[in-house]
Structures are given as structure tokens and as C-alpha cells.
Design an enzyme around this catalytic site. Structure first.
Site, PDB file in Angstrom:
ATOM      1  N   THR A 169       0.851  -1.454   0.029  1.00  0.00           N
ATOM      2  CA  THR A 169      -0.184   0.044   0.124  1.00  0.00           C
ATOM      3  C   THR A 169       0.862   1.247  -0.068  1.00  0.00           C
ATOM      4  O   THR A 169       1.985   1.374   0.802  1.00  0.00           O
ATOM      5  CB  THR A 169      -0.871  -0.135   1.248  1.00  0.00           C
ATOM      6  OG1 THR A 169      -1.495  -1.276   1.386  1.00  0.00           O
ATOM      7  CG2 THR A 169      -1.999   1.148   1.293  1.00  0.00           C
ATOM      8  N   GLY A 208       2.641  -3.239   8.318  1.00  0.00           N
ATOM      9  CA  GLY A 208       2.761  -3.907   9.576  1.00  0.00           C
ATOM     10  C   GLY A 208       4.254  -4.228   9.914  1.00  0.00           C
ATOM     11  O   GLY A 208       4.811  -4.725   9.007  1.00  0.00           O
ATOM     12  N   ARG A 343     -27.118 -11.623  34.442  1.00  0.00           N
ATOM     13  CA  ARG A 343     -27.613 -10.291  34.568  1.00  0.00           C
ATOM     14  C   ARG A 343     -29.096 -10.474  34.962  1.00  0.00           C
ATOM     15  O   ARG A 343     -29.574 -11.100  33.904  1.00  0.00           O
ATOM     16  CB  ARG A 343     -27.368  -9.387  33.366  1.00  0.00           C
ATOM     17  CG  ARG A 343     -28.073  -8.094  33.666  1.00  0.00           C
ATOM     18  CD  ARG A 343     -27.119  -7.123  34.785  1.00  0.00           C
ATOM     19  NE  ARG A 343     -27.691  -5.955  34.573  1.00  0.00           N
ATOM     20  CZ  ARG A 343     -27.082  -4.930  35.378  1.00  0.00           C
ATOM     21  NH1 ARG A 343     -26.304  -5.448  36.486  1.00  0.00           N
ATOM     22  NH2 ARG A 343     -27.565  -3.854  35.472  1.00  0.00           N
ATOM     23  N   GLN A 364     -32.525 -13.016  23.416  1.00  0.00           N
ATOM     24  CA  GLN A 364     -32.523 -14.118  22.647  1.00  0.00           C
ATOM     25  C   GLN A 364     -32.488 -14.133  21.229  1.00  0.00           C
ATOM     26  O   GLN A 364     -31.325 -14.687  20.435  1.00  0.00           O
ATOM     27  CB  GLN A 364     -33.496 -15.474  23.128  1.00  0.00           C
ATOM     28  CG  GLN A 364     -33.616 -15.913  24.168  1.00  0.00           C
ATOM     29  CD  GLN A 364     -34.813 -16.492  24.892  1.00  0.00           C
ATOM     30  OE1 GLN A 364     -35.644 -17.106  23.829  1.00  0.00           O
ATOM     31  NE2 GLN A 364     -35.067 -16.764  25.758  1.00  0.00           N
ATOM     32  N   ARG A 366     -31.578 -11.390  19.755  1.00  0.00           N
ATOM     33  CA  ARG A 366     -30.255 -10.478  19.488  1.00  0.00           C
ATOM     34  C   ARG A 366     -29.101 -11.471  19.601  1.00  0.00           C
ATOM     35  O   ARG A 366     -28.097 -11.210  18.856  1.00  0.00           O
ATOM     36  CB  ARG A 366     -30.201  -9.503  20.673  1.00  0.00           C
ATOM     37  CG  ARG A 366     -31.263  -8.333  20.229  1.00  0.00           C
ATOM     38  CD  ARG A 366     -31.234  -7.443  21.531  1.00  0.00           C
ATOM     39  NE  ARG A 366     -30.248  -6.665  21.435  1.00  0.00           N
ATOM     40  CZ  ARG A 366     -29.966  -5.966  22.641  1.00  0.00           C
ATOM     41  NH1 ARG A 366     -30.662  -5.863  23.783  1.00  0.00           N
ATOM     42  NH2 ARG A 366     -28.739  -5.333  22.694  1.00  0.00           N
ATOM     43  N   GLU A 459      -5.726  -6.711   3.218  1.00  0.00           N
ATOM     44  CA  GLU A 459      -5.568  -7.932   2.572  1.00  0.00           C
ATOM     45  C   GLU A 459      -7.009  -8.075   1.676  1.00  0.00           C
ATOM     46  O   GLU A 459      -7.710  -8.961   1.238  1.00  0.00           O
ATOM     47  CB  GLU A 459      -5.745  -9.279   3.389  1.00  0.00           C
ATOM     48  CG  GLU A 459      -4.903  -9.046   4.700  1.00  0.00           C
ATOM     49  CD  GLU A 459      -3.719  -9.955   4.824  1.00  0.00           C
ATOM     50  OE1 GLU A 459      -3.475 -11.205   4.034  1.00  0.00           O
ATOM     51  OE2 GLU A 459      -2.777  -9.869   5.363  1.00  0.00           O
TER      52      GLU A 459
HETATM   53  C1  LIG Z   1      -4.453  -2.114  10.584  1.00  0.00           C
HETATM   54  C2  LIG Z   1      -4.062  -1.995   8.876  1.00  0.00           C
HETATM   55  C3  LIG Z   1      -2.816  -2.892   8.691  1.00  0.00           C
HETATM   56  C4  LIG Z   1      -2.487  -2.804   7.274  1.00  0.00           C
HETATM   57  N1  LIG Z   1      -1.248  -3.625   6.868  1.00  0.00           N
HETATM   58  C5  LIG Z   1      -0.781  -3.510   5.648  1.00  0.00           C
HETATM   59  C6  LIG Z   1       0.257  -4.200   5.414  1.00  0.00           C
HETATM   60  O1  LIG Z   1       1.094  -4.958   6.215  1.00  0.00           O
HETATM   61  N2  LIG Z   1       0.867  -3.897   4.276  1.00  0.00           N
HETATM   62  C7  LIG Z   1       0.335  -3.115   3.353  1.00  0.00           C
HETATM   63  O2  LIG Z   1       0.751  -3.125   2.304  1.00  0.00           O
HETATM   64  N3  LIG Z   1      -0.843  -2.621   3.684  1.00  0.00           N
HETATM   65  C8  LIG Z   1      -1.521  -2.719   4.728  1.00  0.00           C
HETATM   66  N4  LIG Z   1      -2.656  -1.918   5.226  1.00  0.00           N
HETATM   67  C9  LIG Z   1      -3.304  -1.175   4.037  1.00  0.00           C
HETATM   68  C10 LIG Z   1      -4.588  -1.981   3.690  1.00  0.00           C
HETATM   69  O3  LIG Z   1      -4.309  -3.206   2.757  1.00  0.00           O
HETATM   70  C11 LIG Z   1      -5.224  -0.825   2.669  1.00  0.00           C
HETATM   71  O4  LIG Z   1      -5.868   0.220   3.554  1.00  0.00           O
HETATM   72  C12 LIG Z   1      -6.438  -1.614   1.718  1.00  0.00           C
HETATM   73  O5  LIG Z   1      -5.869  -2.407   0.840  1.00  0.00           O
HETATM   74  C13 LIG Z   1      -7.335  -0.454   1.361  1.00  0.00           C
HETATM   75  O6  LIG Z   1      -6.707   0.432   0.608  1.00  0.00           O
HETATM   76  P1  LIG Z   1      -7.019   1.930   0.791  1.00  0.00           P
HETATM   77  O7  LIG Z   1      -6.793   2.133   2.249  1.00  0.00           O
HETATM   78  O8  LIG Z   1      -5.979   2.970  -0.042  1.00  0.00           O
HETATM   79  O9  LIG Z   1      -8.364   2.341   0.400  1.00  0.00           O
HETATM   80  P2  LIG Z   1      -8.821   2.780  -1.179  1.00  0.00           P
HETATM   81  O10 LIG Z   1      -8.498   1.970  -1.893  1.00  0.00           O
HETATM   82  O11 LIG Z   1      -8.503   4.091  -1.289  1.00  0.00           O
HETATM   83  O12 LIG Z   1     -10.567   2.599  -0.873  1.00  0.00           O
HETATM   84  C14 LIG Z   1     -11.183   3.781  -0.280  1.00  0.00           C
HETATM   85  C15 LIG Z   1     -12.663   3.436  -0.449  1.00  0.00           C
HETATM   86  O13 LIG Z   1     -13.049   3.224  -1.886  1.00  0.00           O
HETATM   87  C16 LIG Z   1     -13.756   2.048  -2.112  1.00  0.00           C
HETATM   88  N5  LIG Z   1     -13.198   1.570  -3.412  1.00  0.00           N
HETATM   89  C17 LIG Z   1     -11.805   1.761  -4.021  1.00  0.00           C
HETATM   90  N6  LIG Z   1     -11.832   1.080  -5.193  1.00  0.00           N
HETATM   91  C18 LIG Z   1     -13.140   0.887  -5.591  1.00  0.00           C
HETATM   92  C19 LIG Z   1     -13.869   0.396  -6.743  1.00  0.00           C
HETATM   93  N7  LIG Z   1     -13.223  -0.157  -7.750  1.00  0.00           N
HETATM   94  N8  LIG Z   1     -15.124   0.216  -6.752  1.00  0.00           N
HETATM   95  C20 LIG Z   1     -15.643   0.691  -5.641  1.00  0.00           C
HETATM   96  N9  LIG Z   1     -15.439   1.026  -4.290  1.00  0.00           N
HETATM   97  C21 LIG Z   1     -14.135   1.162  -4.396  1.00  0.00           C
HETATM   98  C22 LIG Z   1     -13.294   1.056  -1.008  1.00  0.00           C
HETATM   99  O14 LIG Z   1     -14.324  -0.018  -0.950  1.00  0.00           O
HETATM  100  C23 LIG Z   1     -13.139   1.966   0.109  1.00  0.00           C
HETATM  101  O15 LIG Z   1     -14.325   2.104   0.746  1.00  0.00           O
HETATM  102  C24 LIG Z   1      -3.030  -2.173   6.406  1.00  0.00           C
HETATM  103  C25 LIG Z   1      -4.284  -1.455   6.766  1.00  0.00           C
HETATM  104  C26 LIG Z   1      -4.693  -1.424   8.015  1.00  0.00           C
HETATM  105  C27 LIG Z   1      -5.834  -0.555   8.580  1.00  0.00           C
END
Ligand SMILES: Cc1cc2nc3c(=O)[nH]c(=O)nc-3n(C[C@H](O)[C@H](O)[C@H](O)COP(=O)(O)OP(=O)(O)OC[C@H]3O[C@@H](n4cnc5c(N)ncnc54)[C@H](O)[C@@H]3O)c2cc1C
Length: 535
Positions: A169, A208, A343, A364, A366, A459
Site C-alpha cells: 500500500t 505492519g 444479569r 435471545q 439478538r 488484505e
Molecule cells: C491495520 C491495518 C494494517 C495494514 N497492514 C498493511 C500491510 O502490512 N501492508 C500493506 O501493504 N498494507 C497494509 N494495510 C493497508 C490496506 O491493505 C489498505 O488500507 C487496503 O488495501 C485499502 O486500501 P486504501 O486504504 O488505499 O483504500 P482505497 O483503495 O482508497 O479505498 C477507499 C474506499 O473506496 C472504495 N473503492 C476503492 N476502489 C473501488 C472500486 N473499484 N469500486 C468501488 N469502490 C471502491 C473502497 O471500498 C473503500 O471503501 C493495512 C491497513 C490497516 C488498516
């Protein structure tokens, strides 16, 4: 009888009959739950063994008993961010030292991988994600995408001398992986790659282990060979910090993402590279390689397919995430159900006695559907986990697993959103079902909710993942696929009978007939085809 293991661990001899093992099935203390336990129409021990299997249960308890005794595994309420990070790091190293489930165990009993994962996630998500990244995702990507050239790193990982991260990312691009802008330019004269971040928006982020602890990262970058020829996104093994001092190397600007909603034991970080050189050998070359002159070759001509093949680790990750959500939801449902049975609110008129809130139908209504979902998740995660391990094992023996691999990718792309959303909604309902006391940090429900939340995003963001599963189904129809051939796991082979199924009418007349699993499955198949045909 107590024995010391090779790791200095106190190990008590296993009791042959699992039902007699008081460490696994202790006698319950008397209390408000007693009455309900006595009313149970089934044996909970038997249910546990049927659902999980004896070997799963024994491994989990072995891990938990060690954690219970270890001073560094005791809870520390009120820890600040630094202390939380420090302890997650320490605990993941301690876990590695114990080798509860190392390479030999994986090769001998691969299906216990799931049990081990669920055992550690039951304790703490942060420790387990760190452990999973450094002993699972990082080395498995290196082995599956790299070549023998990187063997020395695999040996170092096995000795816990280096700690890895997975950096895909960027600040400006997450879901759109092909849009990443980190560059890897090949320098023919020095036979090196120059890794460069053109601007802050191309900084790798969220990674991470990157914030404070990793020594190496698998970094995805756009490959440029001589004449500025672009060869698409490739993975590289990039040294980040000195193995002894943990200080970053010159040319690497690395930092911490800061406090998050949850998972605060993990040091998620960002990194920028300034004309940073790495050896040619550090290209993960399974999906594409270059010779000394920079000539690029790949067996996979289509850039999207090449990227898909190199992101295989994410598919495995999705299967594992599904298994984790089962842990989160089962803990939440257990807490909330026990609380509801203890409770008491309101009671019969003219009586000081009050009823346990679980007696109310609304309570239940819920809780029990989430309990049922937990069982369904258990069955589904066991199934997909086992299929995934079988696939990996077949891959080791050189068997062609491409068809099953595609199916697992599609199914895990659907199952991960369904499971993580089910856990998200279920945990929230459990929190509310415990009233104000559920809002206390010590209830554990807030931590479960926040830790599970990230599963909906990493992921593969859920909303976009679900589209991948739909695309697979639509393309099968468009290409008039042979539904048996494309579905070795038999998830969509029923589509071969789609005309007959669509013509069929429900024959159920009694509630028992409706609830018969076979009839439920028939109804689900009919509904799937109906939605599918309408597209
Ligand atoms: C706790 C945590 C740990 C992480 N660890 C890692 C790591 O170790 N390595 C790593 O590389 N990354 C890591 N990430 C990043 C993570 O993989 C990305 O946040 C994720 O892939 C989403 O990308 P983005 O945040 O850029 O969201 P975006 O791609 O910008 O998406 C934003 C919104 O737009 C929507 N959207 C995007 N494209 C489309 C489409 N074509 N059609 C419809 N809707 C769309 C999505 O559904 C989302 O709601 C981590 C993230 C978190 C929160």
C-alpha cells in the site's frame, strides 16, 4: 506427571481420554450459570470435540497453559502505546522461541496450523498479527515468489535473526495496486536496482512491523529496465534496518503511523526511499526476471495476471483472516451469553426475585443468531483452511493447482467480507447486549470490536473483494464454463444443473422440512442461480 520440553517449558503429560482431562475440561465453579448448564440438552465436551477435533483442542490448550504461566503473558491494563508495542514484540519473539508449531509440525500435521493460529489470536490480536507477518506472510512470499538466490534470508528468518514486513500500500493507492508509484530502476553497470519514492504520495504506508521493528520488507515497485522500459509492478526484498542496531540504512526514511483504533501492539509504518540501492538478486523473480543486461522475461505475458500471481500471499491471508473472525465472534458471543444468563432485570409482580435477561425473547433474538453464525464460521473456516493447506502441499509436490487456486481466491474473496462483517455486527450487538458493563474496557468487547474492524480493510478491502468474487461468477457464465472442471472444490459445480434447479419448486410443508440442511442448501442454490441469471 510434569516434564520439561526442549524449550524449557513445563509440560504435563497428556491425559489419554480427553474428556477426563481437567486442564481442558475443568469442573465448573458454581454460580449463576450453573442452572443453565444443567439444563443443556447436549454434552458441551462432546460438542467441542465434534466441532474442533481432539488434536486441535489439545494443541490450543498446550499454548494457553504456557501463556497462563508465563510472566510476560500476563495482562497489563492501562499500558501506554510504547508499552503495548514493546510487549507485543516481546511476546511474538517468546512465541517463536517455544516452537509450538514450527516447520516440522507444519510438514507433519499441516491441518493444525489453523488450531495454532486460533490459539494465539484468542490471547491477543496484535501479538498474533506480528507473529503471522514475520513467520508466515513474509517468508511464504519470499519462498513462493523468490528463487534460491534468496535462500540465505530464509535461513535467517528460520533463526529469528531478521524480521519482515509486506509493503504494498502507498499513501495514494491501496486497492488500485497497479497504480503504485514506487520505482525500481535497473542499473546495468552496477547490476543493482535503485529503489526510489518520487514523492510523499508514493510513500509505502500502513505496513505492519515497519514502524519500529522490521529489518527487511518485501516492497512492490514499478520495474524500469534500460531505455526506461516499464515492466510493471514487481516485488523486491529490501533491507530497511541494521539487524543489530535496528537503525534505518541511509536512503531509507522510515516512521510510525501512530496510534490506531485497535491493534496498537503492531507498529504499522511508512517508508520513503531516496535512490536506495539493492542487489539484482533481491528481485523476487518467480513471476518475472531480468538478466545482467536488464532484458526482462516472464512466463506470464499479461501484466494483471502477473500481479495476481505475485499477490498470492494475500489470498492465503484472506483464508487466515476468516479463521480469526471466528475467534473474535466466538469470544464476544461467549461473554455476552454468559452475561445475559447472570444479569437480572425485572421479575414477577409482587416478588423481589428478578429474571436473568436471557429469558427475554428479544435478548435471545439478538444473541442466538450470532451464536449460530459462530458455529457456521467454525465449519466454513475449518473447510477452507483445510483446502488451502491441501493446495499448498500439492504445490510443494509440483501438482498443477491452478484451477483450485483460482477457486480458493474467489471463495476467500467472498468469505472474508461475509465473515468479517458478521463478526463486526455480532460483536457490536454483544456489546450492547451487555448494557453499560459491556462498555467497560475490562469486558474485552471494545478491544475485540476494534481489532476485528481492521479485518474488513486489509488484505483486500471488503467492498472491492466481494466484486472480485462476483466477477469470477459472471465470467464463468459469460465463457460458458464447464462448472465441474472449474470447481475442484465443488463450490459452484451445482451450476451445471442450473436449468433444472431454477425450474424446481419448494416441497417443504413442515418447519422440520424447511430446516433440513439439504433443503436449505437447495434453496440457497436456487437463489444464487436466480440472482446470477438476472445479470
Ligand atoms: C491495520 C491495518 C494494517 C495494514 N497492514 C498493511 C500491510 O502490512 N501492508 C500493506 O501493504 N498494507 C497494509 N494495510 C493497508 C490496506 O491493505 C489498505 O488500507 C487496503 O488495501 C485499502 O486500501 P486504501 O486504504 O488505499 O483504500 P482505497 O483503495 O482508497 O479505498 C477507499 C474506499 O473506496 C472504495 N473503492 C476503492 N476502489 C473501488 C472500486 N473499484 N469500486 C468501488 N469502490 C471502491 C473502497 O471500498 C473503500 O471503501 C493495512 C491497513 C490497516 C488498516
Amino acid at each position: 506427571m510434569v516434564a520439561l520440553s526442549t524449550n524449557g517449558r513445563r509440560e504435563e503429560k497428556a491425559v489419554a481420554n480427553i474428556y477426563d482431562d481437567k486442564r481442558i475440561f475443568p469442573d465448573f465453579r458454581s454460580g449463576p450459570l450453573e442452572e443453565y448448564r444443567e439444563r443443556a440438552s447436549f454434552c458441551y465436551k462432546r460438542m467441542n470435540v465434534v466441532l474442533e477435533g481432539e488434536d486441535h483442542i489439545r494443541l490450543k490448550h498446550k499454548v494457553w497453559q504456557w501463556m497462563e504461566q508465563h510472566p510476560d503473558y500476563q495482562r497489563e491494563p492501562g499500558s501506554d502505546l510504547e508499552r503495548t508495542r514493546e510487549m507485543a514484540n516481546k511476546r511474538q519473539h517468546l512465541l517463536w522461541e517455544q516452537q509450538f508449531y514450527g516447520v516440522n509440525e507444519y510438514l507433519g500435521t499441516p491441518h493444525l496450523l489453523l488450531a495454532f493460529g486460533q490459539a494465539i489470536f484468542s490471547y491477543d490480536f496484535s501479538t498474533s498479527v506480528k507473529f503471522g507477518l514475520s513467520t508466515g506472510m513474509f517468508p511464504s512470499t519470499l519462498v513462493s515468489n523468490g528463487s534460491g538466490r534468496l535462500g540465505k534470508y530464509v535461513a535467517k528468518i528460520a533463526d529469528n535473526r531478521i524480521l519482515g514486513a509486506y509493503a504494498l500500500t502507498e499513501i495514494s493507492h491501496g486497492t488500485n495496486a497497479l497504480g503504485m508509484r514506487t520505482r525500481a530502476t535497473y542499473d546495468v553497470k552496477r547490476e543493482e536496482f535503485i529503489i526510489h519514492t518520487p514523492d510523499f504520495e508514493a510513500a509505502k504506508c500502513w505496513v505492519g512491523n515497519l514502524g519500529k521493528t522490521c529489518t527487511h520488507a518485501i516492497v512492490y515497485a514499478q520495474l524500469y529496465v534500460p531505455d526506461d522500459k516499464h515492466q510493471g509492478l514487481q516485488a523486491f526484498l529490501v533491507p530497511i534496518r541494521d539487524e543489530r542496531t535496528l537503525l534505518p540504512f541511509p536512503g531509507v526514511t522510515v516512521g510510525d503511523m501512530g496510534e490506531k483504533i485497535g491493534l496498537n501492539g503492531i507498529d504499522n509504518g511508512f517508508v520513503m526511499f531516496n535512490q536506495y540501492r539493492i542487489p539484482k538478486a533481491n528481485l523476487l523473480s518467480k513471476t518475472g526476471d531480468i538478466d545482467a543486461q536488464g532484458n526482462y522475461t516472464s512466463k506470464i505475458k499479461d501484466e494483471r495476471k502477473r500481479l495476481g500471481a505475485s499477490l498470492g500471499a494475500l489470498s492465503v491471508g484472506r483464508v487466515n483472516i476468516t479463521a480469526i473472525t471466528y475467534v473474535a465472534l466466538s469470544k464476544a458471543v461467549t461473554i455476552a451469553t454468559r452475561y445475559a444468563a447472570s444479569r437480572r432485570q425485572f421479575g414477577p409482580t409482587n416478588s423481589p426475585a428478578e429474571w436473568p435477561v436471557i429469558e427475554y425473547q428479544s435478548q435471545q433474538y439478538r444473541l442466538i443468531p450470532h451464536l449460530a453464525t459462530t458455529i457456521a464460521l467454525r465449519v466454513a473456516t475449518l473447510w477452507i483452511g483445510k483446502e488451502n493447506v491441501d493446495l499448498t502441499m500439492k504445490g510443494f509436490t509440483g501438482e498443477d493447482t491452478s484451477q483450485a487456486g483460482m477457486e480458493i481466491h474467489a471463495i476467500s474473496s467472498a468469505l472474508k467480507p461475509v465473515a468479517t462483517w458478521a463478526a463486526r455486527d455480532g460483536i457490536q450487538e454483544c456489546r450492547e447486549a451487555c448494557g453499560g458493563h459491556g462498555y467497560l474496557k475490562s469486558s474485552g468487547l471494545g478491544e475485540l470490536r476494534n481489532d476485528n474492524d481492521a479485518n474488513c480493510t486489509y488484505e483486500g478491502e471488503n467492498n472491492t473483494l466481494i466484486q472480485q468474487a462476483s466477477n469470477w461468477l459472471i465470467s464463468l457464465r459469460r465463457n460458458n464454463a464447464d462448472f465441474v472442471a472449474v470447481s475442484p472444490l465443488e463450490t459452484v459445480s451445482f451450476l451445471k444443473d442450473m436449468d433444472t434447479i431454477l425450474q424446481s419448486k419448494g416441497q417443504e410443508h413442515t418447519p422440520a422440512q424447511v430446516l433440513d440442511p439439504l433443503n436449505l442448501l437447495n434453496a440457497l442454490n436456487w437463489l444464487t442461480i436466480w440472482h446470477w441469471i438476472r445479470r
